[in-house]
Design a protein around this motif. Structure first.
Motif, mmCIF file in Angstrom:
data_model
loop_
_atom_site.group_PDB
_atom_site.id
_atom_site.type_symbol
_atom_site.label_atom_id
_atom_site.label_comp_id
_atom_site.label_asym_id
_atom_site.label_seq_id
_atom_site.Cartn_x
_atom_site.Cartn_y
_atom_site.Cartn_z
ATOM 1 N N GLU A 1 43.294 23.880 26.778
ATOM 2 C CA GLU A 1 42.133 24.615 26.266
ATOM 3 C C GLU A 1 42.380 26.113 26.141
ATOM 4 O OE1 GLU A 1 39.317 23.371 29.165
ATOM 5 O OE2 GLU A 1 39.399 21.265 28.509
ATOM 6 N N ALA A 2 43.649 26.536 26.326
ATOM 7 C CA ALA A 2 44.068 27.932 26.146
ATOM 8 C C ALA A 2 43.363 28.887 27.100
ATOM 9 C CB ALA A 2 43.848 28.378 24.703
ATOM 10 N N GLY B 1 41.901 24.991 42.542
ATOM 11 C CA GLY B 1 41.070 26.173 42.722
ATOM 12 C C GLY B 1 41.216 27.143 41.570
ATOM 13 N N LEU B 2 42.440 27.355 41.116
ATOM 14 C CA LEU B 2 42.657 28.247 39.978
ATOM 15 C C LEU B 2 42.011 27.683 38.720
ATOM 16 C CD1 LEU B 2 43.953 30.771 38.769
ATOM 17 C CD2 LEU B 2 46.004 29.390 38.332
ATOM 18 N N ALA B 3 42.126 26.372 38.517
ATOM 19 C CA ALA B 3 41.499 25.759 37.347
ATOM 20 C C ALA B 3 39.996 26.006 37.340
ATOM 21 C CB ALA B 3 41.801 24.260 37.318
ATOM 22 N N ALA B 4 39.366 25.932 38.504
ATOM 23 C CA ALA B 4 37.931 26.207 38.598
ATOM 24 C C ALA B 4 37.629 27.663 38.265
ATOM 25 C CB ALA B 4 37.420 25.856 39.991
ATOM 26 N N VAL B 5 38.476 28.575 38.742
ATOM 27 C CA VAL B 5 38.294 29.999 38.437
ATOM 28 C C VAL B 5 38.379 30.238 36.938
ATOM 29 C CG1 VAL B 5 39.387 32.274 38.654
ATOM 30 C CG2 VAL B 5 39.090 30.826 40.679
ATOM 31 N N LEU B 6 39.334 29.567 36.293
ATOM 32 C CA LEU B 6 39.571 29.784 34.866
ATOM 33 C C LEU B 6 38.430 29.283 33.983
ATOM 34 C CD1 LEU B 6 43.335 28.811 34.835
ATOM 35 C CD2 LEU B 6 42.399 31.108 34.491
ATOM 36 N N GLU B 7 37.611 28.383 34.520
ATOM 37 C CA GLU B 7 36.456 27.935 33.747
ATOM 38 C C GLU B 7 35.493 29.079 33.484
ATOM 39 O OE1 GLU B 7 34.566 24.644 35.598
ATOM 40 O OE2 GLU B 7 36.309 23.318 35.421
ATOM 41 N N GLN B 8 35.392 30.005 34.431
ATOM 42 C CA GLN B 8 34.485 31.145 34.293
ATOM 43 C C GLN B 8 35.214 32.414 33.843
ATOM 44 O OE1 GLN B 8 31.252 30.570 34.622
ATOM 45 N NE2 GLN B 8 31.775 28.444 35.143
ATOM 46 N N ALA B 9 36.521 32.466 34.060
ATOM 47 C CA ALA B 9 37.282 33.681 33.755
ATOM 48 C C ALA B 9 38.608 33.301 33.106
ATOM 49 C CB ALA B 9 37.515 34.501 35.022
ATOM 50 N N PRO B 10 38.594 32.879 31.845
ATOM 51 C CA PRO B 10 39.839 32.505 31.169
ATOM 52 C C PRO B 10 40.805 33.687 31.100
ATOM 53 C CG PRO B 10 37.914 31.802 29.908
ATOM 54 C CD PRO B 10 37.408 32.718 30.982
ATOM 55 N N ALA B 11 42.098 33.359 31.142
ATOM 56 C CA ALA B 11 43.139 34.385 31.034
ATOM 57 C C ALA B 11 44.212 33.849 30.078
ATOM 58 C CB ALA B 11 43.728 34.698 32.401
ATOM 59 N N PRO B 12 43.975 33.936 28.790
ATOM 60 C CA PRO B 12 44.826 33.258 27.795
ATOM 61 C C PRO B 12 46.287 33.696 27.794
ATOM 62 C CG PRO B 12 42.746 33.951 26.820
ATOM 63 C CD PRO B 12 42.812 34.590 28.158
#
Length: 231
Positions: free
Chosen positions: A208-209, A176-187
């Motif tokens: 993918e940072a 679920g977090l991985a899906a969130v990070l696709e739209q909202a990266p947090a480097p």
């Protein structure tokens, strides 16, 4: 990591609230915003011929306890939290595998208790009955709850870059977090996971940072996970 920072708790309630209390006791600020929601199911309980119960989560214990007053069978629990939950609802001296589902299967296989009722999720992360069947132990599976994906609140997404860390307790929450990070990266975000299996879905976001780092506990228990907050 210095105390006082904000930690995102992603596990489902009610366990999330207990985790938040432990995080705050360490001096951090906890934000509870689960990536999973638990729906309790209502299957018929048939314990005919069952020699022991096996629980892979505290949610399974709570759901089972809502369905029956039976507390006289031996209990095998995957870890400390699940064993404590079993004791809290009236099971006497549950045996604690202190590990993952593979460790639970190994513990059960060593005692050869006879037919085992494997109590857990509708879509479990690991197949305990299959592991036991491979050891020649008769099993039945009983789904007593379902985990449903839940999107984080907009306020959580807005704060994503400011969290000191996010805690993950399951592979499903990690996906679920991985899906969130696709739209909202947090480097710069540090992700702390209960086990290597929980961390696995974050391989691509890390490469993918889209997150800063991923670490997992030395043992699959929450005390070891929370130890990572101090590093």
């Amino acid at each position: 990591m210095s105390a006082g920072g904000a930690i995102w708790i992603t596990r489902a309630r009610p366990g999330a609230e207990a985790t938040a209390r432990r995080v705050e006791a360490l001096g951090f600020t906890a934000l509870v915003d689960p990536l999973l929601e638990i729906d309790f199911l209502s299957p018929a309980i048939d314990l005919t011929g069952i020699a022991a119960l096996a629980f892979t989560s505290a949610n399974g214990v709570e759901a089972f306890a809502r369905l029956t007053a039976a507390r006289d069978l031996p209990v095998f629990a995957v870890g400390e939290t699940t064993a404590r939950a079993a004791q809290a609802v009236g099971f006497v001296e549950p045996l604690n595998a202190d590990g993952d589902v593979e460790a639970l299967a190994a513990l059960i296989a060593r005692t050869l208790p006879g037919p085992v009722l494997c109590v857990g999720a509708l879509q479990p992360a690991a197949d305990l009955p299959a592991l036991l069947d491979s050891e020649g132990i008769s099993t039945r599976a009983l789904a007593v709850y379902a985990a449903r994906d839940q999107a984080p609140e907009p306020e959580t997404l807005a704060r994503l870059a400011s969290f000191d860390a996010v805690l993950l307790h399951s592979p499903r929450a990690a996906r679920g977090l991985a899906a969130v990070l696709e739209q909202a990266p947090a480097p710069a975000l540090r992700v702390l996971c209960l086990s290597r299996a929980v961390a696995d879905p974050l391989t691509a976001p890390l490469r993918e940072a889209r997150i800063g780092s991923v670490a997992f506990a030395s043992r699959p228990r929450e005390s070891a996970l929370l130890d990572l907050l101090q590093r």
